[in-house]
Structure formats: C-alpha cells, structure tokens
Design a protein around this motif. Structure first.
Motif, PDB file in Angstrom:
ATOM      1  N   GLY A   1       0.798  -1.227   0.000  1.00  0.00           N
ATOM      2  CA  GLY A   1       0.000   0.000   0.000  1.00  0.00           C
ATOM      3  C   GLY A   1       0.828   1.273   0.000  1.00  0.00           C
ATOM      4  O   GLY A   1       0.313   2.338  -0.341  1.00  0.00           O
ATOM      5  N   GLU A   2       2.108   1.197   0.358  1.00  0.00           N
ATOM      6  CA  GLU A   2       2.945   2.398   0.393  1.00  0.00           C
ATOM      7  C   GLU A   2       3.379   2.805  -1.019  1.00  0.00           C
ATOM      8  O   GLU A   2       3.541   1.961  -1.901  1.00  0.00           O
ATOM      9  CB  GLU A   2       4.192   2.179   1.254  1.00  0.00           C
ATOM     10  CG  GLU A   2       3.912   2.152   2.732  1.00  0.00           C
ATOM     11  CD  GLU A   2       5.205   2.120   3.535  1.00  0.00           C
ATOM     12  OE1 GLU A   2       5.434   3.106   4.275  1.00  0.00           O
ATOM     13  OE2 GLU A   2       5.955   1.136   3.422  1.00  0.00           O
ATOM     14  N   LYS A   3       3.569   4.118  -1.196  1.00  0.00           N
ATOM     15  CA  LYS A   3       3.991   4.680  -2.486  1.00  0.00           C
ATOM     16  C   LYS A   3       5.303   5.429  -2.310  1.00  0.00           C
ATOM     17  O   LYS A   3       5.578   5.965  -1.249  1.00  0.00           O
ATOM     18  CB  LYS A   3       2.933   5.640  -3.023  1.00  0.00           C
ATOM     19  CG  LYS A   3       1.677   4.942  -3.490  1.00  0.00           C
ATOM     20  CD  LYS A   3       0.523   5.811  -3.884  1.00  0.00           C
ATOM     21  CE  LYS A   3       0.761   7.148  -4.463  1.00  0.00           C
ATOM     22  NZ  LYS A   3      -0.461   7.817  -4.919  1.00  0.00           N
ATOM     23  N   TRP A   4       6.090   5.490  -3.400  1.00  0.00           N
ATOM     24  CA  TRP A   4       7.326   6.266  -3.400  1.00  0.00           C
ATOM     25  C   TRP A   4       7.680   6.663  -4.832  1.00  0.00           C
ATOM     26  O   TRP A   4       7.131   6.146  -5.787  1.00  0.00           O
ATOM     27  CB  TRP A   4       8.471   5.464  -2.770  1.00  0.00           C
ATOM     28  CG  TRP A   4       8.957   4.293  -3.571  1.00  0.00           C
ATOM     29  CD1 TRP A   4      10.007   4.276  -4.454  1.00  0.00           C
ATOM     30  CD2 TRP A   4       8.429   2.968  -3.581  1.00  0.00           C
ATOM     31  NE1 TRP A   4      10.159   3.034  -5.001  1.00  0.00           N
ATOM     32  CE2 TRP A   4       9.208   2.205  -4.475  1.00  0.00           C
ATOM     33  CE3 TRP A   4       7.383   2.338  -2.913  1.00  0.00           C
ATOM     34  CZ2 TRP A   4       8.962   0.858  -4.729  1.00  0.00           C
ATOM     35  CZ3 TRP A   4       7.138   1.005  -3.165  1.00  0.00           C
ATOM     36  CH2 TRP A   4       7.919   0.277  -4.056  1.00  0.00           C
ATOM     37  N   GLN A   5       8.611   7.600  -4.957  1.00  0.00           N
ATOM     38  CA  GLN A   5       9.119   8.009  -6.268  1.00  0.00           C
ATOM     39  C   GLN A   5      10.526   7.449  -6.410  1.00  0.00           C
ATOM     40  O   GLN A   5      11.362   7.634  -5.531  1.00  0.00           O
ATOM     41  CB  GLN A   5       9.160   9.524  -6.413  1.00  0.00           C
ATOM     42  CG  GLN A   5       9.719   9.961  -7.767  1.00  0.00           C
ATOM     43  CD  GLN A   5       9.775  11.455  -7.926  1.00  0.00           C
ATOM     44  OE1 GLN A   5       8.885  12.165  -7.473  1.00  0.00           O
ATOM     45  NE2 GLN A   5      10.818  11.941  -8.568  1.00  0.00           N
TER      46      GLN A   5
END
Length: 107
Positions: A41-45
């Motif tokens: 569920g976590e997001k990052w660039q």
C-alpha cells in the motif's frame, strides 16, 4: 450541466488522451528501492521519476510524466531530467521550443 459544458469537457479530455501516453511496469520482487523497504500500500518516487506502489505480490511503477504524441515534423521530444518530463524542441536546435497544434481524438 448544459450541452456546451459537456462538449467542452469532452474536447479537453479528447485532447489530453490523444496527446499523451503513460507506461507502467510490474515487478514480482520485494518492495525495495535503494535501501528503503516499503510495505503493501505504500507509495514512493524512484530515481527514474516513476511513482511506485507496493502490492502484496510485488510492486508497480508508472511514469509520472506523459510521453508526447503527435510531435510536429522537424521537432523532437527531449527528456528533461530536472522536470521529470519532456520538452518539444526543434530537432536542430534544442534551445528553441516547437509550437504544438492541438489535436482531438475520440474517447
């Protein structure tokens, strides 16, 4: 909403969809970027200007930028790393941006 408003929204969406294309890739491996671990569920660039999201079976990364479609003759799309996006410039002179004619597509 009146008919004029609906037509305006349709025209804007048609232009947006006909002028761009995004790319996503799915990786069937742990959600790790650099030395950072990410939970489901976590997001990052990432370093490629992609937005990634951890899923239970791996992670999915999608371009945060749109690749321009319908680049005019004599012009090219040049990647601008600082902007995480493309700039349309003359093929023989990167300092000159090209004017782009709006085009319309069918949804």
């Amino acid at each position: 909403m009146n008919i004029l408003g609906a037509i305006s929204i349709f025209a804007v969406l048609s232009l947006y969809l006909s002028e761009t294309q995004a790319v996503c890739t799915f990786h069937r491996e742990p959600c790790i970027s650099g030395n950072q671990f990410y939970f489901t569920g976590e997001k990052w660039q990432n370093e490629k200007c992609e937005t990634c999201r951890c899923k239970s079976s791996g992670y999915k990364c999608c371009t945060r930028y749109w690749y321009p479609m319908g680049v005019p003759d004599g012009c090219v799309a040049r990647w601008e790393e600082k902007l995480c996006g493309y700039k349309i410039v003359e093929a023989n002179d990167d300092s000159k941006e090209c004017a782009r004619e709006p085009s319309f597509g069918v949804l």
